[in-house]
Design a protein around this motif. Structure first.
Motif, PDB file in Angstrom:
ATOM      1  N   ILE A  21       0.688  -1.209  -0.101  1.00  0.00           N
ATOM      2  CA  ILE A  21       0.073  -0.191   0.137  1.00  0.00           C
ATOM      3  C   ILE A  21       0.813   1.411   0.133  1.00  0.00           C
ATOM      4  O   ILE A  21       0.624   2.317  -0.835  1.00  0.00           O
ATOM      5  N   PHE A  22       1.938   1.281   0.880  1.00  0.00           N
ATOM      6  CA  PHE A  22       2.422   2.600   1.070  1.00  0.00           C
ATOM      7  C   PHE A  22       4.096   2.695   0.427  1.00  0.00           C
ATOM      8  O   PHE A  22       4.483   3.628   0.050  1.00  0.00           O
ATOM      9  N   GLY A  23       4.469   1.500   0.084  1.00  0.00           N
ATOM     10  CA  GLY A  23       5.743   1.223  -0.463  1.00  0.00           C
ATOM     11  C   GLY A  23       6.965   1.765   0.584  1.00  0.00           C
ATOM     12  O   GLY A  23       6.647   2.079   1.605  1.00  0.00           O
ATOM     13  N   ASP A  24       8.270   1.524  -0.015  1.00  0.00           N
ATOM     14  CA  ASP A  24       9.463   2.127   0.718  1.00  0.00           C
ATOM     15  C   ASP A  24      10.404   2.451  -0.186  1.00  0.00           C
ATOM     16  O   ASP A  24      10.131   2.856  -1.393  1.00  0.00           O
ATOM     17  N   LYS A  25      11.510   2.761   0.054  1.00  0.00           N
ATOM     18  CA  LYS A  25      12.614   3.284  -0.937  1.00  0.00           C
ATOM     19  C   LYS A  25      13.011   2.567  -1.811  1.00  0.00           C
ATOM     20  O   LYS A  25      13.289   3.055  -2.979  1.00  0.00           O
ATOM     21  N   ASP A  26      12.642   1.003  -1.824  1.00  0.00           N
ATOM     22  CA  ASP A  26      12.773   0.385  -2.941  1.00  0.00           C
ATOM     23  C   ASP A  26      11.644  -0.370  -3.478  1.00  0.00           C
ATOM     24  O   ASP A  26      11.791  -0.740  -4.857  1.00  0.00           O
ATOM     25  N   HIS A  27      10.392   0.051  -3.147  1.00  0.00           N
ATOM     26  CA  HIS A  27       9.263  -0.396  -3.738  1.00  0.00           C
ATOM     27  C   HIS A  27       8.144   0.759  -3.868  1.00  0.00           C
ATOM     28  O   HIS A  27       8.135   1.743  -2.839  1.00  0.00           O
ATOM     29  N   GLU A  28       7.351   0.931  -4.872  1.00  0.00           N
ATOM     30  CA  GLU A  28       6.460   1.714  -4.853  1.00  0.00           C
ATOM     31  C   GLU A  28       5.372   1.411  -4.492  1.00  0.00           C
ATOM     32  O   GLU A  28       4.501   0.159  -4.915  1.00  0.00           O
ATOM     33  N   GLY A  29       4.570   1.992  -3.476  1.00  0.00           N
ATOM     34  CA  GLY A  29       3.171   1.441  -3.219  1.00  0.00           C
ATOM     35  C   GLY A  29       1.933   1.924  -4.123  1.00  0.00           C
ATOM     36  O   GLY A  29       1.965   2.803  -4.917  1.00  0.00           O
ATOM     37  N   CYS A  30       0.980   0.983  -3.989  1.00  0.00           N
ATOM     38  CA  CYS A  30      -0.181   1.211  -4.868  1.00  0.00           C
ATOM     39  C   CYS A  30      -1.155   2.280  -4.317  1.00  0.00           C
ATOM     40  O   CYS A  30      -2.153   2.725  -4.948  1.00  0.00           O
ATOM     41  N   GLY A  31      -0.951   2.620  -3.176  1.00  0.00           N
ATOM     42  CA  GLY A  31      -1.962   3.651  -2.321  1.00  0.00           C
ATOM     43  C   GLY A  31      -3.209   2.866  -1.863  1.00  0.00           C
ATOM     44  O   GLY A  31      -3.314   1.611  -2.140  1.00  0.00           O
ATOM     45  N   TYR A  32      -4.129   3.395  -1.009  1.00  0.00           N
ATOM     46  CA  TYR A  32      -5.217   2.799  -0.596  1.00  0.00           C
ATOM     47  C   TYR A  32      -6.118   2.229  -1.758  1.00  0.00           C
ATOM     48  O   TYR A  32      -6.366   2.746  -2.766  1.00  0.00           O
ATOM     49  N   PRO A  33      -6.821   1.067  -1.087  1.00  0.00           N
ATOM     50  CA  PRO A  33      -7.774   0.478  -2.114  1.00  0.00           C
ATOM     51  C   PRO A  33      -9.004   1.398  -2.358  1.00  0.00           C
ATOM     52  O   PRO A  33      -9.036   2.206  -1.445  1.00  0.00           O
ATOM     53  N   GLN A  34      -9.927   0.915  -3.254  1.00  0.00           N
ATOM     54  CA  GLN A  34     -11.097   1.751  -3.614  1.00  0.00           C
ATOM     55  C   GLN A  34     -12.049   1.312  -2.782  1.00  0.00           C
ATOM     56  O   GLN A  34     -12.221   0.092  -2.491  1.00  0.00           O
ATOM     57  N   LEU A  35     -13.007   2.189  -2.253  1.00  0.00           N
ATOM     58  CA  LEU A  35     -13.961   1.833  -1.530  1.00  0.00           C
ATOM     59  C   LEU A  35     -15.464   2.032  -2.334  1.00  0.00           C
ATOM     60  O   LEU A  35     -15.600   3.053  -3.285  1.00  0.00           O
ATOM     61  N   PRO A  36     -16.496   1.402  -1.894  1.00  0.00           N
ATOM     62  CA  PRO A  36     -17.833   1.688  -2.552  1.00  0.00           C
ATOM     63  C   PRO A  36     -18.389   3.064  -2.249  1.00  0.00           C
ATOM     64  O   PRO A  36     -18.255   3.373  -1.019  1.00  0.00           O
ATOM     65  N   ILE A  37     -19.073   3.719  -3.240  1.00  0.00           N
ATOM     66  CA  ILE A  37     -19.609   5.002  -2.738  1.00  0.00           C
ATOM     67  C   ILE A  37     -20.919   4.546  -1.682  1.00  0.00           C
ATOM     68  O   ILE A  37     -21.053   5.239  -0.950  1.00  0.00           O
TER      69      ILE A  37
END
Length: 641
Positions: free
Chosen positions: A445-461
């Protein structure tokens, strides 16, 4: 077994909404707490917190992701309908568009050269691809790609059988060849042969659509690229293909729990419960579960999926569990075995409507299901340490008297299960990952210095739409006495304007209804004009609420008594008599105690969607929770047939 929460009642007036809250840095959101607009500035690796900045004052503050709503909700009324009302023709077209843009979703959509190359490959303009991508993200699912115009009429066929045969043969013999001809060359070949045979050639668009239906694996394999197909689509031992981020693939499976439980009242053995479990393959985090006294069904799968998508905070509070279970959001793909409960058409359509691909385990390829089976095995080993365990086989059990040792109720076992998931399994180092599931999840989700995170998942409206979409549906005509399903009659004044309604050909129209098998005392009528649901109770108000399994028992009971005509009074009397017998024998037999406990759990499944009148005194907005039942005051998570 309670896990309720209060829905925002004013949402019920807005009808069905299948959009998503896409939590990306730089996007603008409405903060429910103060009604102001904020920019999402940064993810915070702590629970589900983010930093947001006020659009006008530019002041920043910390907020929970569950407080955020999209600023603008999609206004497409043509897709704000019950899933069953969307024709297969519409779905087919939408799926074809989805296949065109699928490789461009996420990062590639911003790459002009990738869009240009894909446009050339599928034979449409770049502008069309950008339009499809925008439409897809407007709802966050395939539903955004559904055409606005009317579909084909029932008496009109797209292709004759001759045309279908011609296209299929050219694709098989010409396109799927190691020479790898282009789509344009294939279209010209169809036109050439059609001219020779003296039949009208199908349109270019139709030929292109037929080609795009071919899976990438088949296309590579049959066009002379077997090695590439093997490398891309054949999993290595103990691995799963294309699992690159959290929720890219989740697996779901069922198991009877290796534990005898006792009923709440007499604390006597009533048998083994069933567990449906969902797991994220990337991180091995448990995303959801469903615990039941009944054998697994399509509805238990659907409820597990809904719980997997929704947040878990209220669930932890209900069971007084201290810990974090910050797993939520839409999965990209759900991987299951080939059981009938997973193959149900309703489940497939519900997943597609929410942008979830439902994929089945290839026959003879056990490595595709090993992850969820191994984690279920891990869970059962822990269960073997509980009083009342049945162990996994008779050799392990030896002389252990499981029923005599049983002490836990279903509620108590559920609390134990949640605590084990959150505070043991998620935090323990996973042998295949080298880190704990929660560490792997946060890295993704958040990544680190060696990996890029994808960010928070999507929620239903709208959680209400999500839950309704996964309930079983029925189509029925509406008569003067209401609507009848399985011999039970339902009525409410909201049906009056549709009584004996007919179509253009004078045939009685069929309307859509949804029913929760845990409590068939009411059904939900989808009003096609207002585009929202209304609860419809039993026409005979003297009938008590009951589950579908109780009703089946009643009908069998009356059939055994040779009562041909079944009416409300007979049902009421039979159900009362059966329940009294169960209560009287509850202390004597395990089967009766299990039935009595089952009845109590089902009784928690009171499902009511507030009417327009009830929404005038709406309660304060509550945080999104894990509830999976629709009730006018509280949501409970009951058992199911």
């Amino acid at each position: 077994m309670s896990s309720g929460f209060v829905f925002e009642r004013e949402r019920s007036e807005r009808g069905l909404q299948r959009g998503r809250i896409i939590l990306q840095k730089g996007n603008i959101y409405l903060n429910r707490e103060d009604g102001e607009q904020y920019e999402l500035v940064e993810y915070l690796d702590e629970d589900t917190q983010v930093m947001i900045r006020h659009l006008y004052t530019r002041k920043t503050k910390i907020a929970n992701v569950y407080q955020l709503e999209n600023v603008k909700i999609n206004e497409r009324e043509d897709v704000a309908v019950d899933l069953s009302a969307i024709s297969d023709e519409y779905w087919e077209k939408a799926l074809e568009k989805y296949e065109m843009i699928k490789p461009l979703l996420n990062a590639e959509q911003y790459n002009p050269s990738a869009v240009k190359a894909r446009a050339k490959e599928v034979g449409v303009s770049e502008r069309s691809l950008y339009r499809y991508i925008q439409a897809y993200y407007s709802l966050g699912s395939i539903a955004g790609l559904i055409d606005r115009k009317r579909g084909w009429s029932k008496d009109r066929s797209r292709l004759t059988q001759e045309q279908e045969n011609l296209v299929a043969k050219v694709i098989s013999d010409f396109y799927l060849h190691k020479q790898r001809p282009t789509i344009e060359q294939t279209i010209r070949e169809v036109q050439r042969i059609a001219h020779i045979q003296g039949i009208e050639s199908p349109s270019r668009r139709t030929i292109r659509q037929r080609i795009l239906r071919i899976s990438e694996e088949e296309r590579l394999r049959k066009r002379g690229q077997r090695e590439k197909a093997r490398n891309k689509f054949t999993p290595k031992p103990h691995s799963f293909p294309n699992v690159d981020f959290p929720l890219s693939v989740i697996q779901i499976d069922h198991t009877p729990v290796d534990l005898i439980i006792v009923d709440n009242k007499h604390r006597m053995p009533i048998g083994r419960p069933y567990l449906t479990l969902a797991m994220d393959i990337y991180s091995r985090m448990i995303t959801g579960y469903y615990l039941s006294l009944d054998e697994p069904s399509v509805t238990s799968v659907a409820m597990c999926i809904a719980r997997s998508i929704l947040p878990k905070e209220r669930l932890l509070l209900d069971h007084n569990i201290k810990g974090e279970w910050a797993v939520f959001g839409y999965p990209s793909k759900i991987h299951v075995d080939n059981g009938a409960d997973f193959r149900a058409l309703d489940l497939s359509k519900s997943c597609a409507a929410h942008g979830i691909a439902l994929e089945f385990r290839p026959v003879g390829r056990p490595e595709y299901g090993g992850h969820i089976e191994r984690v279920i095995g891990t869970f059962m080993k822990e269960v073997h340490g509980l009083s009342g365990t049945t162990f996994s086989n008779t050799k392990e059990k030896d002389n252990y008297a499981s029923e005599n040792e049983a002490v836990m109720t279903l509620d108590e076992f559920e609390s134990w299960l949640i605590n084990y998931i959150v505070n043991v399994y998620h935090k323990r180092t996973h042998s295949a990952l080298g880190v704990s599931p929660v560490q792997k999840w946060r890295l993704g989700i958040f990544g680190d210095k060696d990996h890029e995170g994808c960010g928070y998942p999507q929620l239903p409206i709208d959680e209400q739409t999500l839950l309704l979409d996964f309930l079983p549906s029925e189509k029925r005509t509406i008569q003067h006495n209401g609507v009848t399903i399985d011999g039970l009659r339902y009525y409410d004044v909201v049906l009056n304007m549709y009584i004996n309604d007919t179509d253009d050909k004078g045939k009685n129209k069929e309307f859509l209804f949804r029913r929760d098998p845990r409590n068939i005392g009411r059904i939900w009528f989808y009003d096609p004009k207002l585009k929202r649901y209304f609860p419809i109770p039993f026409a005979d108000q003297s009938l008590p609420d009951m589950s579908i399994w109780e009703y089946k028992q009643v009908r069998q009971y009356l059939k055994d008594k040779d009562e041909k005509l079944i009416h409300s009074q007979q049902i009421n009397e039979a159900l009362t008599e059966m329940r009294e017998r169960v209560e009287q024998s509850a202390q004597r037999t395990k089967k009766a105690r299990r039935q009595a406990q089952r009845q109590k759990v089902h009784a928690k499944s009171e499902v009511v969607i507030p009417t327009a009148v009830e929404t005038n005194n709406a309660p304060p907005i509550q945080p999104i929770s894990n509830g999976l039942l629709l009730d006018d005051s509280d949501f409970t998570f009951g058992d199911i047939e």
